[in-house]
Motif scaffolding. Structure first.
Motif, PDB file in Angstrom:
ATOM      1  N   TYR A 297      34.964  -4.210 -99.933  1.00  0.00           N
ATOM      2  CA  TYR A 297      34.246  -3.112-100.564  1.00  0.00           C
ATOM      3  C   TYR A 297      34.499  -1.822 -99.784  1.00  0.00           C
ATOM      4  CZ  TYR A 297      31.202  -4.282 -96.701  1.00  0.00           C
ATOM      5  OH  TYR A 297      30.731  -4.543 -95.429  1.00  0.00           O
ATOM      6  N   THR A 298      34.175  -0.703-100.394  1.00  0.00           N
ATOM      7  CA  THR A 298      34.263   0.585 -99.709  1.00  0.00           C
ATOM      8  C   THR A 298      32.859   1.051 -99.343  1.00  0.00           C
ATOM      9  OG1 THR A 298      34.171   1.798-101.804  1.00  0.00           O
ATOM     10  CG2 THR A 298      36.354   1.213-100.964  1.00  0.00           C
ATOM     11  N   ASP A 299      32.792   2.141 -98.574  1.00  0.00           N
ATOM     12  CA  ASP A 299      31.476   2.591 -98.121  1.00  0.00           C
ATOM     13  C   ASP A 299      30.626   3.168 -99.241  1.00  0.00           C
ATOM     14  OD1 ASP A 299      32.794   4.977 -98.541  1.00  0.00           O
ATOM     15  OD2 ASP A 299      32.875   5.538 -96.430  1.00  0.00           O
ATOM     16  N   GLY A 300      31.213   3.322-100.439  1.00  0.00           N
ATOM     17  CA  GLY A 300      30.400   3.717-101.584  1.00  0.00           C
ATOM     18  C   GLY A 300      29.360   2.671-101.932  1.00  0.00           C
ATOM     19  N   VAL A 301      29.570   1.422-101.469  1.00  0.00           N
ATOM     20  CA  VAL A 301      28.602   0.344-101.703  1.00  0.00           C
ATOM     21  C   VAL A 301      27.490   0.418-100.656  1.00  0.00           C
ATOM     22  CG1 VAL A 301      28.258  -2.152-101.728  1.00  0.00           C
ATOM     23  CG2 VAL A 301      30.288  -1.163-102.805  1.00  0.00           C
ATOM     24  N   THR A 302      27.835   0.262 -99.400  1.00  0.00           N
ATOM     25  CA  THR A 302      26.804   0.173 -98.362  1.00  0.00           C
ATOM     26  C   THR A 302      26.162   1.521 -98.046  1.00  0.00           C
ATOM     27  OG1 THR A 302      28.585   0.336 -96.734  1.00  0.00           O
ATOM     28  CG2 THR A 302      27.774  -1.872 -97.270  1.00  0.00           C
ATOM     29  N   GLU A 303      26.855   2.624 -98.346  1.00  0.00           N
ATOM     30  CA  GLU A 303      26.295   3.941 -98.056  1.00  0.00           C
ATOM     31  C   GLU A 303      25.748   4.643 -99.283  1.00  0.00           C
ATOM     32  OE1 GLU A 303      29.059   6.271 -95.819  1.00  0.00           O
ATOM     33  OE2 GLU A 303      29.354   4.714 -94.291  1.00  0.00           O
ATOM     34  N   ALA A 304      25.602   3.912-100.383  1.00  0.00           N
ATOM     35  CA  ALA A 304      24.962   4.486-101.568  1.00  0.00           C
ATOM     36  C   ALA A 304      23.526   4.884-101.211  1.00  0.00           C
ATOM     37  CB  ALA A 304      24.962   3.476-102.710  1.00  0.00           C
ATOM     38  N   MET A 305      23.120   6.069-101.649  1.00  0.00           N
ATOM     39  CA  MET A 305      21.817   6.612-101.276  1.00  0.00           C
ATOM     40  C   MET A 305      20.861   6.585-102.462  1.00  0.00           C
ATOM     41  SD  MET A 305      22.276   7.784 -98.045  1.00  0.00           S
ATOM     42  CE  MET A 305      21.248   9.200 -97.732  1.00  0.00           C
ATOM     43  N   ASN A 306      19.590   6.287-102.163  1.00  0.00           N
ATOM     44  CA  ASN A 306      18.577   6.414-103.201  1.00  0.00           C
ATOM     45  C   ASN A 306      17.903   7.779-103.087  1.00  0.00           C
ATOM     46  OD1 ASN A 306      16.743   6.216-101.101  1.00  0.00           O
ATOM     47  ND2 ASN A 306      16.075   4.135-101.603  1.00  0.00           N
ATOM     48  N   GLU A 307      16.887   7.991-103.907  1.00  0.00           N
ATOM     49  CA  GLU A 307      16.237   9.309-103.935  1.00  0.00           C
ATOM     50  C   GLU A 307      15.431   9.594-102.672  1.00  0.00           C
ATOM     51  OE1 GLU A 307      14.201   8.732-107.636  1.00  0.00           O
ATOM     52  OE2 GLU A 307      15.705   9.891-108.736  1.00  0.00           O
ATOM     53  N   ARG A 308      15.205   8.583-101.849  1.00  0.00           N
ATOM     54  CA  ARG A 308      14.496   8.781-100.578  1.00  0.00           C
ATOM     55  C   ARG A 308      15.486   8.916 -99.415  1.00  0.00           C
ATOM     56  NH1 ARG A 308      11.788   4.802-103.219  1.00  0.00           N
ATOM     57  NH2 ARG A 308      12.732   3.161-101.933  1.00  0.00           N
ATOM     58  N   ALA A 309      16.765   9.097 -99.746  1.00  0.00           N
ATOM     59  CA  ALA A 309      17.832   9.265 -98.755  1.00  0.00           C
ATOM     60  C   ALA A 309      18.019   8.014 -97.899  1.00  0.00           C
ATOM     61  CB  ALA A 309      17.581  10.491 -97.870  1.00  0.00           C
ATOM     62  N   GLU A 310      17.707   6.837 -98.454  1.00  0.00           N
ATOM     63  CA  GLU A 310      17.944   5.567 -97.768  1.00  0.00           C
ATOM     64  C   GLU A 310      19.287   5.002 -98.223  1.00  0.00           C
ATOM     65  OE1 GLU A 310      13.288   4.021 -97.624  1.00  0.00           O
ATOM     66  OE2 GLU A 310      14.561   3.533 -99.332  1.00  0.00           O
ATOM     67  N   GLU A 311      19.997   4.341 -97.316  1.00  0.00           N
ATOM     68  CA  GLU A 311      21.268   3.720 -97.665  1.00  0.00           C
ATOM     69  C   GLU A 311      21.062   2.296 -98.146  1.00  0.00           C
ATOM     70  OE1 GLU A 311      24.017   3.940 -94.476  1.00  0.00           O
ATOM     71  OE2 GLU A 311      24.413   6.086 -94.746  1.00  0.00           O
ATOM     72  N   PHE A 312      21.954   1.870 -99.042  1.00  0.00           N
ATOM     73  CA  PHE A 312      21.896   0.496 -99.551  1.00  0.00           C
ATOM     74  C   PHE A 312      22.040  -0.490 -98.401  1.00  0.00           C
ATOM     75  CE2 PHE A 312      23.829  -3.300-101.477  1.00  0.00           C
ATOM     76  CZ  PHE A 312      22.897  -3.566-102.472  1.00  0.00           C
ATOM     77  N   GLY A 313      23.017  -0.293 -97.554  1.00  0.00           N
ATOM     78  CA  GLY A 313      23.145  -1.046 -96.311  1.00  0.00           C
ATOM     79  C   GLY A 313      23.725  -2.441 -96.455  1.00  0.00           C
ATOM     80  N   MET A 314      24.153  -2.976 -95.325  1.00  0.00           N
ATOM     81  CA  MET A 314      24.774  -4.298 -95.281  1.00  0.00           C
ATOM     82  C   MET A 314      23.770  -5.406 -95.542  1.00  0.00           C
ATOM     83  SD  MET A 314      27.822  -5.385 -94.887  1.00  0.00           S
ATOM     84  CE  MET A 314      28.652  -6.966 -94.743  1.00  0.00           C
ATOM     85  N   GLU A 315      22.542  -5.243 -95.079  1.00  0.00           N
ATOM     86  CA  GLU A 315      21.537  -6.299 -95.259  1.00  0.00           C
ATOM     87  C   GLU A 315      21.260  -6.563 -96.728  1.00  0.00           C
ATOM     88  OE1 GLU A 315      18.039  -5.409 -93.045  1.00  0.00           O
ATOM     89  OE2 GLU A 315      19.033  -5.549 -91.091  1.00  0.00           O
ATOM     90  N   ARG A 316      21.193  -5.514 -97.515  1.00  0.00           N
ATOM     91  CA  ARG A 316      20.962  -5.699 -98.953  1.00  0.00           C
ATOM     92  C   ARG A 316      22.158  -6.379 -99.617  1.00  0.00           C
ATOM     93  NH1 ARG A 316      18.286  -0.712 -98.120  1.00  0.00           N
ATOM     94  NH2 ARG A 316      16.101  -0.748 -98.796  1.00  0.00           N
TER      95      ARG A 316
END
Length: 363
Positions: A297-316
């Protein structure tokens, strides 16, 4: 207005009626504003307002009217007058009105220029998006020993993600995923160059580390824009089940086992390509068990941001497959894209979401 004229703030051109005014406007496109009385011979100010757009559509008009003549003022405003002043003329008020009108015109022209720039940028992004999509494989190799699928969801700003799948000598399979820096057409062109060099190098050597070495050196030779690309290249040998890989600063792949547990592949310590001349990329390997699934995958997956500026992250990402091991390669793609999009919600994304899934068959 003499002082304003001497300072070069204003320059006036006069016309005795609406017909002369139209002739002046046609001869002098530099005129920014019309200040017109309503009552004039041959063509009055209200008729002039109707005619001006056909001669000078972006000009601003201010009408001079008798105090209390609201009927004509309303007609003038409906016909496109920007503002009005009333008789007897208060020259301080007139100066303020002229300045306000000129400021509005200046801001309007800036807005038009910005719009034109946005149109150019959007056209460039559309071209880049088409270039990007044109090189991505849509048909993947089929084998009783493995399955492979990939997908990309472009962000509103076109990035430089790409993936590739290559049939190599001896039934081996090459897998590549990469993310070019920057956006737009330059990124798309650099991406195409990277993909071509990677494919050419992959055909010439079976060692992923040597492939990245060669691509890195070739990119260094003509990289005036100082762009770079993170890349992971892997080779799967179906006769042994061994996946050999080298990582050039890219996100670390995830291996999901048939029991739903996961592990992250060990890093090989490589930096992004086109950054360090002569860099030597290390190679690592893992033996995939039947039913193992590798998610690149690319960082567009793990670094996707929600409206609270949180990243999707590896754990998810890992949690998606806990107790739910994939049974094919489309299933994890659906899971990743659905989860990332649901997490991001309405938050705008600045990077492509790209994922390549490889699965060793269970038999």
């Amino acid at each position: 207005m003499r002082r304003n004229i001497r300072r070069g703030q204003y320059s006036f051109v006069f016309a005795r009626n609406g017909i002369e005014a139209l002739e002046v406007l046609a001869d002098d496109p530099s005129i920014d504003m019309v200040l017109s009385d309503i009552n004039m011979p041959r063509m009055d100010g209200l008729t002039l307002l109707e005619q001006i757009p056909s001669v000078s559509p972006d000009i601003r008009c201010v009408i001079v009217s008798a105090y209390g003549d609201m009927k004509n003022i309303r007609v003038a405003m409906n016909r496109g007058a920007f503002d009005f002043v009333t008789k007897p003329i208060d020259f301080e008020d007139l100066t303020v009105t002229i300045d306000r009108t000129m400021k509005h015109l200046e801001e309007w022209r800036e807005a038009l220029a910005s719009r034109d720039k946005l149109v150019v940028i959007q056209n460039e992004l559309d071209v880049a998006s088409k270039m990007q999509s044109s090189i991505l494989p849509t048909v993947f190799p089929r084998s009783p020993h493995y399955q492979v699928s990939a997908r990309m969801q472009a962000a509103r700003n076109v990035g430089g993600d790409f993936y590739d799948v290559m049939n190599l000598a001896g039934s081996a399979l090459g897998l590549a995923i990469a993310d070019v820096s920057d956006k737009g057409v330059p990124a798309a062109l650099f991406m195409m160059s990277c993909r071509t060099l990677l494919k050419g190098s992959a055909i010439g050597t079976g060692d992923p580390g040597l492939v990245l070495n060669e691509v890195n050196d070739l990119l260094q030779e003509s990289n005036d824009a100082a762009m770079f690309v993170t890349a992971l290249y892997a080779v799967y040998d179906p006769s042994t089940g061994i996946l050999t890989y080298a990582n050039g600063g890219h996100n670390t792949p995830l291996v999901v086992h048939p029991d739903g547990t996961s592990e992250v592949l060990a890093l090989t310590g490589g930096v992004a390509l086109a950054v360090v001349p002569g860099y030597q990329y290390e190679t690592a390997s893992i033996t995939l068990a039947p039913g193992d699934t590798v998610i690149l995958y690319t960082d567009g997956v793990t670094e996707a941001m929600n409206e609270r500026a949180e990243e999707f992250g590896m754990e998810r990402l890992i949690a998606l497959f806990e107790g739910q091991p994939p049974t094919d390669t489309e299933e994890p793609l659906d899971a990743v894209f659905e989860a990332v999009n649901e997490f991001a919600g309405e938050a705008p994304q600045s990077d492509d979401i790209t994922c390549l899934v490889f699965r060793r068959s269970e038999h």
